[in-house]
Design a protein around this motif. Sequence first.
Motif, PDB file in Angstrom:
ATOM      1  N   ALA A  87       0.810  -1.222   0.000  1.00  0.00           N
ATOM      2  CA  ALA A  87       0.000   0.000   0.000  1.00  0.00           C
ATOM      3  C   ALA A  87       0.842   1.270   0.000  1.00  0.00           C
ATOM      4  O   ALA A  87       0.501   2.248  -0.647  1.00  0.00           O
ATOM      5  CB  ALA A  87      -0.925  -0.002   1.215  1.00  0.00           C
ATOM      6  N   VAL A  88       1.962   1.246   0.715  1.00  0.00           N
ATOM      7  CA  VAL A  88       2.674   2.495   0.992  1.00  0.00           C
ATOM      8  C   VAL A  88       3.754   2.806  -0.036  1.00  0.00           C
ATOM      9  O   VAL A  88       4.108   3.954  -0.259  1.00  0.00           O
ATOM     10  CB  VAL A  88       3.262   2.407   2.421  1.00  0.00           C
ATOM     11  CG1 VAL A  88       4.294   3.466   2.659  1.00  0.00           C
ATOM     12  CG2 VAL A  88       2.162   2.514   3.437  1.00  0.00           C
ATOM     13  N   THR A  98       4.467   3.510  -3.026  1.00  0.00           N
ATOM     14  CA  THR A  98       4.351   4.093  -4.354  1.00  0.00           C
ATOM     15  C   THR A  98       5.543   4.979  -4.690  1.00  0.00           C
ATOM     16  O   THR A  98       5.766   5.298  -5.836  1.00  0.00           O
ATOM     17  CB  THR A  98       3.071   4.928  -4.482  1.00  0.00           C
ATOM     18  OG1 THR A  98       3.007   5.782  -3.351  1.00  0.00           O
ATOM     19  CG2 THR A  98       1.848   4.049  -4.529  1.00  0.00           C
ATOM     20  N   ASN A 134       8.069   7.473   0.854  1.00  0.00           N
ATOM     21  CA  ASN A 134       7.105   6.808   1.726  1.00  0.00           C
ATOM     22  C   ASN A 134       7.698   5.550   2.329  1.00  0.00           C
ATOM     23  O   ASN A 134       7.542   5.277   3.519  1.00  0.00           O
ATOM     24  CB  ASN A 134       5.844   6.440   0.944  1.00  0.00           C
ATOM     25  CG  ASN A 134       4.939   7.621   0.722  1.00  0.00           C
ATOM     26  OD1 ASN A 134       5.206   8.700   1.247  1.00  0.00           O
ATOM     27  ND2 ASN A 134       3.913   7.456  -0.055  1.00  0.00           N
ATOM     28  N   SER A 183       2.331   5.160  20.696  1.00  0.00           N
ATOM     29  CA  SER A 183       1.722   6.370  21.266  1.00  0.00           C
ATOM     30  C   SER A 183       2.774   7.320  21.811  1.00  0.00           C
ATOM     31  O   SER A 183       2.656   8.539  21.673  1.00  0.00           O
ATOM     32  CB  SER A 183       0.749   6.012  22.389  1.00  0.00           C
ATOM     33  OG  SER A 183      -0.131   5.027  21.948  1.00  0.00           O
ATOM     34  N   GLU A 197       8.942  19.088  11.947  1.00  0.00           N
ATOM     35  CA  GLU A 197       9.044  18.824  10.502  1.00  0.00           C
ATOM     36  C   GLU A 197       9.148  17.321  10.223  1.00  0.00           C
ATOM     37  O   GLU A 197       8.494  16.796   9.330  1.00  0.00           O
ATOM     38  CB  GLU A 197      10.266  19.554   9.907  1.00  0.00           C
ATOM     39  CG  GLU A 197      10.154  21.069   9.942  1.00  0.00           C
ATOM     40  CD  GLU A 197       8.899  21.577   9.235  1.00  0.00           C
ATOM     41  OE1 GLU A 197       8.558  21.026   8.178  1.00  0.00           O
ATOM     42  OE2 GLU A 197       8.258  22.504   9.760  1.00  0.00           O
ATOM     43  N   LYS A 237       5.783  15.640  10.885  1.00  0.00           N
ATOM     44  CA  LYS A 237       4.793  15.798   9.820  1.00  0.00           C
ATOM     45  C   LYS A 237       5.004  14.760   8.732  1.00  0.00           C
ATOM     46  O   LYS A 237       4.052  14.311   8.109  1.00  0.00           O
ATOM     47  CB  LYS A 237       4.932  17.203   9.223  1.00  0.00           C
ATOM     48  CG  LYS A 237       4.105  18.233   9.932  1.00  0.00           C
ATOM     49  CD  LYS A 237       3.976  19.443   9.025  1.00  0.00           C
ATOM     50  CE  LYS A 237       3.999  20.720   9.789  1.00  0.00           C
ATOM     51  NZ  LYS A 237       4.510  21.826   8.970  1.00  0.00           N
ATOM     52  N   LEU A 248       1.783   9.792   9.740  1.00  0.00           N
ATOM     53  CA  LEU A 248       0.838   8.799   9.237  1.00  0.00           C
ATOM     54  C   LEU A 248       1.367   7.388   9.383  1.00  0.00           C
ATOM     55  O   LEU A 248       0.637   6.456   9.687  1.00  0.00           O
ATOM     56  CB  LEU A 248       0.581   9.068   7.757  1.00  0.00           C
ATOM     57  CG  LEU A 248      -0.288  10.254   7.445  1.00  0.00           C
ATOM     58  CD1 LEU A 248      -0.236  10.552   5.969  1.00  0.00           C
ATOM     59  CD2 LEU A 248      -1.710   9.969   7.862  1.00  0.00           C
ATOM     60  N   PHE A 249       2.667   7.229   9.160  1.00  0.00           N
ATOM     61  CA  PHE A 249       3.250   5.895   9.146  1.00  0.00           C
ATOM     62  C   PHE A 249       3.334   5.327  10.555  1.00  0.00           C
ATOM     63  O   PHE A 249       3.089   4.149  10.772  1.00  0.00           O
ATOM     64  CB  PHE A 249       4.639   5.936   8.518  1.00  0.00           C
ATOM     65  CG  PHE A 249       4.616   6.521   7.141  1.00  0.00           C
ATOM     66  CD1 PHE A 249       3.973   5.845   6.127  1.00  0.00           C
ATOM     67  CD2 PHE A 249       5.196   7.733   6.866  1.00  0.00           C
ATOM     68  CE1 PHE A 249       3.921   6.371   4.866  1.00  0.00           C
ATOM     69  CE2 PHE A 249       5.146   8.269   5.601  1.00  0.00           C
ATOM     70  CZ  PHE A 249       4.507   7.590   4.595  1.00  0.00           C
ATOM     71  N   LYS A 271       1.368   5.779  13.010  1.00  0.00           N
ATOM     72  CA  LYS A 271       0.072   5.300  13.492  1.00  0.00           C
ATOM     73  C   LYS A 271      -0.327   3.973  12.861  1.00  0.00           C
ATOM     74  O   LYS A 271      -1.172   3.258  13.393  1.00  0.00           O
ATOM     75  CB  LYS A 271      -0.997   6.350  13.227  1.00  0.00           C
ATOM     76  CG  LYS A 271      -0.882   7.504  14.191  1.00  0.00           C
ATOM     77  CD  LYS A 271      -1.858   8.593  13.864  1.00  0.00           C
ATOM     78  CE  LYS A 271      -1.635   9.783  14.772  1.00  0.00           C
ATOM     79  NZ  LYS A 271      -2.222  10.992  14.216  1.00  0.00           N
ATOM     80  N   LEU A 272       0.255   3.652  11.706  1.00  0.00           N
ATOM     81  CA  LEU A 272      -0.100   2.392  11.039  1.00  0.00           C
ATOM     82  C   LEU A 272       0.535   1.183  11.714  1.00  0.00           C
ATOM     83  O   LEU A 272       0.103   0.050  11.521  1.00  0.00           O
ATOM     84  CB  LEU A 272       0.403   2.426   9.585  1.00  0.00           C
ATOM     85  CG  LEU A 272      -0.361   3.215   8.533  1.00  0.00           C
ATOM     86  CD1 LEU A 272       0.411   3.173   7.234  1.00  0.00           C
ATOM     87  CD2 LEU A 272      -1.730   2.616   8.325  1.00  0.00           C
ATOM     88  N   GLU A 299      12.995  14.324 -11.087  1.00  0.00           N
ATOM     89  CA  GLU A 299      12.661  13.832 -12.422  1.00  0.00           C
ATOM     90  C   GLU A 299      13.882  13.154 -13.024  1.00  0.00           C
ATOM     91  O   GLU A 299      14.944  13.745 -13.140  1.00  0.00           O
ATOM     92  CB  GLU A 299      12.222  15.019 -13.290  1.00  0.00           C
ATOM     93  CG  GLU A 299      11.387  14.643 -14.468  1.00  0.00           C
ATOM     94  CD  GLU A 299       9.900  14.513 -14.124  1.00  0.00           C
ATOM     95  OE1 GLU A 299       9.260  13.669 -14.737  1.00  0.00           O
ATOM     96  OE2 GLU A 299       9.418  15.254 -13.247  1.00  0.00           O
ATOM     97  N   LEU A 330      -0.154   1.872  -9.027  1.00  0.00           N
ATOM     98  CA  LEU A 330      -1.410   1.335  -8.508  1.00  0.00           C
ATOM     99  C   LEU A 330      -1.097   0.078  -7.690  1.00  0.00           C
ATOM    100  O   LEU A 330      -0.029  -0.505  -7.832  1.00  0.00           O
ATOM    101  CB  LEU A 330      -2.347   0.993  -9.669  1.00  0.00           C
ATOM    102  CG  LEU A 330      -2.739   2.187 -10.541  1.00  0.00           C
ATOM    103  CD1 LEU A 330      -3.568   1.739 -11.721  1.00  0.00           C
ATOM    104  CD2 LEU A 330      -3.508   3.203  -9.723  1.00  0.00           C
ATOM    105  N   PRO A 331      -2.033  -0.338  -6.812  1.00  0.00           N
ATOM    106  CA  PRO A 331      -1.753  -1.511  -5.965  1.00  0.00           C
ATOM    107  C   PRO A 331      -1.297  -2.736  -6.771  1.00  0.00           C
ATOM    108  O   PRO A 331      -0.424  -3.485  -6.325  1.00  0.00           O
ATOM    109  CB  PRO A 331      -3.101  -1.771  -5.297  1.00  0.00           C
ATOM    110  CG  PRO A 331      -3.747  -0.442  -5.239  1.00  0.00           C
ATOM    111  CD  PRO A 331      -3.306   0.296  -6.464  1.00  0.00           C
TER     112      PRO A 331
END
Lengths: 302, 206
Positions: free
Chosen positions: B30-31, B33, B37, B81, B93, B96, B100-101, B103-104, B161, B173-174
């Motif tokens: 999922a992560v 991509t 990430n 936690s 910084e 931020k 997200l990661f 908490k997963l 690039e 995509l997955p």
Amino acid sequence: MKEILKITVSLTCVCISAALILGAVYTQTFEPRQRIEKKEKQEIINSLLGFGHGKERPKDFEVYPVNRYVIEDPEAGTLIGYVVPLKESQTALVRIDLAGKPAGVIPLKAKHEDLLDKLLLNSMVKTALPKNATATFAGTFYVADIQGKRYGYVLEGTTQGFKTFINMMVSLDAKLTVTGVAIVKSEEDPGLGDEIKQDFFKNQFVGKTLEMLAALKVVKDPLPSDYLDALVPARAKKAGLAPDKIEEIRKKHVKDDIYALTGATISSRAVTTGVQNTVSKFSKRFGILNSAIERKNLQIAF
Amino acid sequence: MHSNIKLFWNGVIPENPIFRLALSMCPAVAVTTNVKNGLMLGLAVVFVQVCSSCTVAIFRSLIHPRIRIPAYVLIIALWVSVIDMVLPVIDIEIYKDVELFVKLIVVFAIIISRLELFASKEPLLPSFFDGAGMGVGFLFGLCLIGAIRELSGSGTILGHELLGFRPLLIMILPTGGFFVIGFIMAAFNYIEYKLTGKIPTSGGAH
């Protein structure tokens, strides 16, 4: 029997020690986290209004927060209360009934700078109300003025995302056209829904008027490449687009629907309905508040 | 000391969590991509894995065997936690980027499996190296998958690039995630077959 007691005691001990550690860490970090959150919010508001990243605010530029409360009064029933800043650093609680008629104004002890301190303000509103009435905080919006003229608004909004709520901010100009969207807090999946924070998605909302927002849909078509260049500042720079050219491309696409993110239609829809609801509710509420202020002849600061 | 380094290395390649143990495949698909990430999630996993392994290794004699699973989950959740609360105070910084990661992580199979299979039986030092090795192995796997998917899917590496065009959109995509993991796993199996002459058996996926 002895076994089960042992297990119970053991698990209880693990849980209690974990809870104690978490509690200690929480209280130790509460104050700095609160401070950082407040600072972050201020920065988001500034950058939404176009004064972020070291760009200095012009003189006489003021941002006033307006807090909204739901008041449960046993005598008057449910009322909506707005804490508005008045001239000379005074503040007042404007009460409006559910039909939109003004239901009295109470002067508050709070000064202008106290409006940002939510805990302090909550207690001040509570003491100003009759004894058995309760007030619940229900959101904030910000009004920006420049040299006495209305510059724009910043609204706080919440929407249901893929897993949990997405907190966002929407900025409007004086004519209620969207000038920016910022995602404050979200837990969308990284690489998929988390792309809502990217410029090429959230800048699609810029320039949408109140009427356009009401009819806005999310489409699964690919984002046109010229629009993509105009939406992302870094790409526009690379493609050598002049500011007026960017403006022209954006204008061409301003009536387009929102192009959904690849693999994250739910998150795209969530943000879109969030922006729609936030703006439409604000325009209604602000209209009612303005007519109440006019009727009561209040000297408001903005 | 030699055995500890071997433990560490074991987690990186010979028992790589993604390609050999086939654990925590959901986040790996999922992560990843893009490389960034993968890197952020990998760093968060290294930290939580090492902290949880050490905690369990220290208190392993006190945790009753019958309640070990809830106790492990609690310890992982505790560390997650704590990071979630302390990190913003240290550096907003970085927080931020990894918020997200972090908490997963609570539900990752790799972490609880290392606690169950290793840290609950071994003392502190080996547990530390095992946890670090598994974490780094996971990080390596995520970065590798992320690099392949980002380069072939968006033509960039770490946002820079490189190709100037998008060769294979399917890669971000997955579906692309499954392809890439499958191919790398096959490559790992092929190398092992060439080296040992035995047909490898894989672990169970989660």
